[in-house]
Motif scaffolding. Structure first.
Motif, PDB file in Angstrom:
ATOM      1  N   SER A  17       0.825  -1.214   0.000  1.00 38.60           N
ATOM      2  CA  SER A  17       0.000   0.000   0.000  1.00 38.60           C
ATOM      3  C   SER A  17       0.860   1.265   0.000  1.00 38.60           C
ATOM      4  N   THR A  18       1.984   1.234   0.688  1.00 34.40           N
ATOM      5  CA  THR A  18       2.900   2.387   0.667  1.00 34.40           C
ATOM      6  C   THR A  18       3.451   2.609  -0.730  1.00 34.40           C
ATOM      7  N   LEU A  19       3.897   1.528  -1.365  1.00 36.46           N
ATOM      8  CA  LEU A  19       4.459   1.657  -2.716  1.00 36.46           C
ATOM      9  C   LEU A  19       3.392   2.066  -3.736  1.00 36.46           C
ATOM     10  N   CYS A  20       2.173   1.572  -3.586  1.00 32.62           N
ATOM     11  CA  CYS A  20       1.083   1.991  -4.491  1.00 32.62           C
ATOM     12  C   CYS A  20       0.760   3.466  -4.299  1.00 32.62           C
ATOM     13  N   GLY A  21       0.783   3.921  -3.061  1.00 34.14           N
ATOM     14  CA  GLY A  21       0.542   5.335  -2.807  1.00 34.14           C
ATOM     15  C   GLY A  21       1.584   6.218  -3.458  1.00 34.14           C
ATOM     16  N   PHE A  25      -0.482   7.412  -6.705  1.00 37.03           N
ATOM     17  CA  PHE A  25      -1.065   8.679  -6.263  1.00 37.03           C
ATOM     18  C   PHE A  25      -0.040   9.794  -6.079  1.00 37.03           C
ATOM     19  N   GLY A  26       1.226   9.490  -6.235  1.00 34.83           N
ATOM     20  CA  GLY A  26       2.246  10.518  -6.146  1.00 34.83           C
ATOM     21  C   GLY A  26       2.542  10.999  -4.742  1.00 34.83           C
ATOM     22  N   ASP A  27       2.300  10.151  -3.742  1.00 32.78           N
ATOM     23  CA  ASP A  27       2.633  10.530  -2.367  1.00 32.78           C
ATOM     24  C   ASP A  27       4.139  10.671  -2.215  1.00 32.78           C
ATOM     25  N   GLU A  28       4.542  11.405  -1.191  1.00 34.92           N
ATOM     26  CA  GLU A  28       5.960  11.578  -0.918  1.00 34.92           C
ATOM     27  C   GLU A  28       6.521  10.308  -0.290  1.00 34.92           C
TER      28      GLU A  28
END
Length: 63
Positions: A17-21, A25-28
Protein backbone atom coordinates in the motif's frame (compact mmCIF):
# COMPACT_ATOMS: atom_id res chain seq x y z
CA UNK A 1 0.82 -22.79 10.08
CA UNK A 2 -1.94 -20.95 8.28
CA UNK A 3 -2.05 -18.18 10.87
CA UNK A 4 1.60 -17.38 10.23
CA UNK A 5 1.03 -17.24 6.47
CA UNK A 6 -1.97 -14.95 6.84
CA UNK A 7 -0.14 -12.63 9.22
CA UNK A 8 2.81 -12.37 6.83
CA UNK A 9 0.49 -11.50 3.93
CA UNK A 10 -1.36 -8.90 5.99
CA UNK A 11 1.88 -7.34 7.21
CA UNK A 12 3.37 -7.22 3.73
CA UNK A 13 0.23 -5.46 2.48
CA UNK A 14 1.44 -2.37 4.36
CA UNK A 15 4.50 -2.30 2.13
CA UNK A 16 2.40 -2.76 -1.00
CA UNK A 17 0.00 0.00 0.00
CA UNK A 18 2.90 2.39 0.67
CA UNK A 19 4.46 1.66 -2.72
CA UNK A 20 1.08 1.99 -4.49
CA UNK A 21 0.54 5.34 -2.81
CA UNK A 22 3.90 6.54 -4.06
CA UNK A 23 3.64 5.15 -7.59
CA UNK A 24 -0.06 5.67 -8.33
CA UNK A 25 -1.07 8.68 -6.26
CA UNK A 26 2.25 10.52 -6.15
CA UNK A 27 2.63 10.53 -2.37
CA UNK A 28 5.96 11.58 -0.92
CA UNK A 29 8.42 8.79 -0.13
CA UNK A 30 10.41 9.87 2.91
CA UNK A 31 13.23 8.37 4.93
CA UNK A 32 10.70 7.24 7.55
CA UNK A 33 8.91 5.17 4.91
CA UNK A 34 12.14 3.41 4.00
CA UNK A 35 12.90 2.68 7.65
CA UNK A 36 9.36 1.36 8.16
CA UNK A 37 9.61 -0.96 5.16
CA UNK A 38 12.98 -2.26 6.36
CA UNK A 39 11.61 -2.89 9.85
CA UNK A 40 8.55 -4.72 8.50
CA UNK A 41 10.67 -6.91 6.23
CA UNK A 42 13.05 -7.66 9.11
CA UNK A 43 10.13 -8.69 11.33
CA UNK A 44 8.75 -10.97 8.60
CA UNK A 45 12.13 -12.66 8.18
CA UNK A 46 12.60 -13.11 11.94
CA UNK A 47 9.11 -14.53 12.44
CA UNK A 48 9.38 -16.92 9.50
CA UNK A 49 12.78 -18.49 10.11
CA UNK A 50 13.42 -21.97 8.69
CA UNK A 51 13.35 -24.85 11.19
CA UNK A 52 17.08 -25.62 10.95
CA UNK A 53 17.90 -22.06 12.01
CA UNK A 54 15.31 -22.10 14.81
CA UNK A 55 16.99 -25.18 16.29
CA UNK A 56 20.37 -23.40 16.42
CA UNK A 57 19.00 -20.48 18.47
CA UNK A 58 18.77 -21.62 22.10
CA UNK A 59 16.52 -18.79 23.30
CA UNK A 60 14.08 -18.96 20.38
CA UNK A 61 10.68 -20.35 21.35
CA UNK A 62 7.85 -20.78 18.92
CA UNK A 63 4.48 -19.92 20.43
Amino acid sequence: MYQATVSIIITSSLIVSTLCGVLVFGDEFDFEDVIGIILIMTAIVILDLPDFIKQKIPWYQEY
